[in-house]
Write a protein that holds these residues in place. Structure first.
Motif, mmCIF file in Angstrom:
data_model
loop_
_atom_site.group_PDB
_atom_site.id
_atom_site.type_symbol
_atom_site.label_atom_id
_atom_site.label_comp_id
_atom_site.label_asym_id
_atom_site.label_seq_id
_atom_site.Cartn_x
_atom_site.Cartn_y
_atom_site.Cartn_z
ATOM 1 N N THR A 1 -7.412 0.045 -4.565
ATOM 2 C CA THR A 1 -7.645 1.928 -4.370
ATOM 3 C C THR A 1 -8.041 1.387 -3.024
ATOM 4 O OG1 THR A 1 -8.687 2.600 -5.860
ATOM 5 C CG2 THR A 1 -6.410 2.962 -7.101
ATOM 6 N N PHE A 2 -7.783 2.751 -2.450
ATOM 7 C CA PHE A 2 -8.462 2.495 -1.959
ATOM 8 C C PHE A 2 -8.817 4.180 -0.738
ATOM 9 C CE2 PHE A 2 -9.659 3.525 3.200
ATOM 10 C CZ PHE A 2 -10.648 3.143 3.636
ATOM 11 N N TYR B 1 -2.431 -0.061 -3.704
ATOM 12 C CA TYR B 1 -1.804 -1.100 -3.890
ATOM 13 C C TYR B 1 -1.352 -1.165 -4.543
ATOM 14 C CZ TYR B 1 -1.466 -5.858 -1.502
ATOM 15 O OH TYR B 1 -1.523 -7.178 -1.061
ATOM 16 N N GLN B 2 -0.096 -1.418 -5.228
ATOM 17 C CA GLN B 2 0.294 -1.825 -6.471
ATOM 18 C C GLN B 2 2.380 -2.479 -6.022
ATOM 19 O OE1 GLN B 2 0.491 2.111 -8.011
ATOM 20 N NE2 GLN B 2 1.700 0.495 -9.988
ATOM 21 N N GLN B 3 2.646 -2.541 -6.915
ATOM 22 C CA GLN B 3 4.959 -3.223 -6.603
ATOM 23 C C GLN B 3 4.466 -2.427 -6.943
ATOM 24 O OE1 GLN B 3 3.755 -6.333 -10.252
ATOM 25 N NE2 GLN B 3 3.789 -8.168 -7.998
ATOM 26 N N ALA B 4 6.182 -1.595 -6.330
ATOM 27 C CA ALA B 4 6.782 -0.984 -6.242
ATOM 28 C C ALA B 4 7.283 -0.431 -7.804
ATOM 29 C CB ALA B 4 8.160 -1.132 -5.439
ATOM 30 N N TRP B 5 7.987 -1.840 -8.198
ATOM 31 C CA TRP B 5 8.135 -2.102 -9.165
ATOM 32 C C TRP B 5 8.025 -1.487 -10.851
ATOM 33 C CZ3 TRP B 5 8.504 -6.085 -7.029
ATOM 34 C CH2 TRP B 5 7.456 -7.309 -7.187
ATOM 35 N N TRP C 1 0.742 -1.265 0.165
ATOM 36 C CA TRP C 1 0.088 0.109 0.225
ATOM 37 C C TRP C 1 0.901 0.940 -0.192
ATOM 38 C CZ3 TRP C 1 -4.469 -0.118 -1.136
ATOM 39 C CH2 TRP C 1 -6.009 -1.096 -0.571
ATOM 40 N N GLN C 2 0.762 1.903 -0.558
ATOM 41 C CA GLN C 2 1.282 3.178 -0.615
ATOM 42 C C GLN C 2 -0.297 4.393 -0.491
ATOM 43 O OE1 GLN C 2 2.726 3.748 -4.555
ATOM 44 N NE2 GLN C 2 4.198 2.521 -4.641
ATOM 45 N N LEU C 3 0.574 5.423 0.600
ATOM 46 C CA LEU C 3 -0.305 6.611 0.754
ATOM 47 C C LEU C 3 0.531 7.606 -0.140
ATOM 48 C CD1 LEU C 3 0.316 7.329 4.089
ATOM 49 C CD2 LEU C 3 -1.880 7.101 3.090
ATOM 50 N N LEU C 4 -0.734 7.764 -0.988
ATOM 51 C CA LEU C 4 -1.019 8.733 -2.226
ATOM 52 C C LEU C 4 -1.417 10.448 -1.506
ATOM 53 C CD1 LEU C 4 -2.902 7.656 -4.663
ATOM 54 C CD2 LEU C 4 -0.416 7.754 -4.526
#
Length: 134
Positions: free
Chosen positions: A126-127, A113-117, A61-64
């Motif tokens: 998404t949330f 929610y995604q792969q970093a690369w 999960w990445q905080l946008l």
């Protein structure tokens, strides 16, 4: 034995004041996204967001948008694996973030929610949660 009304009144007022007080902590999970239209919060409350996660798959999960106009982070993401999973590769767990409601206002808390690369690819999930703090 009868208790005079003047002795009961302070107790009744105290209990009545506690009944309307918002909870100190608001917990939010992915399945509760319907509460986010908007999610009503109060200054001083703690917001705990928990989302299903499996970092062994490469997804995170990445905080946008951490809604900094309203929220203050209380630390980094914490990942926990359920005890019954046996720490197996590919077994899911839960990522949790803690925030304090620092300011009144409106904001959007958004994660993907995604792969970093694969930053240019479409996220797997998404949330988003609209917030209204008083």
């Amino acid at each position: 034995m009868s208790v005079p009304l003047r002795l009961l009144l302070p107790a009744v007022l105290l209990l009545g004041g506690c009944a309307g007080k918002p909870p100190a902590t608001v917990t939010l999970e992915e399945s509760q996204a319907s509460r986010c239209h908007p999610l009503k919060l109060h200054q001083g409350q703690t917001l705990v967001l928990s989302l299903p996660s499996d970092p062994t798959s490469g997804y995170r999960w990445q905080l946008l948008d951490a809604a900094p106009a309203v929220l203050r982070s209380l630390g980094p993401e914490v990942y926990a694996n359920p005890e019954d999973s046996g720490d197996l590769v590919g077994s899911g767990g839960e990522s949790t973030w803690r925030f304090q409601v620092a300011n009144a206002g409106d904001a959007l808390l958004a994660l993907r929610y995604q792969q970093a690369w694969d930053a240019d690819g479409a996220p797997a999930r998404t949330f988003e949660c609209a917030l209204h703090a008083e």
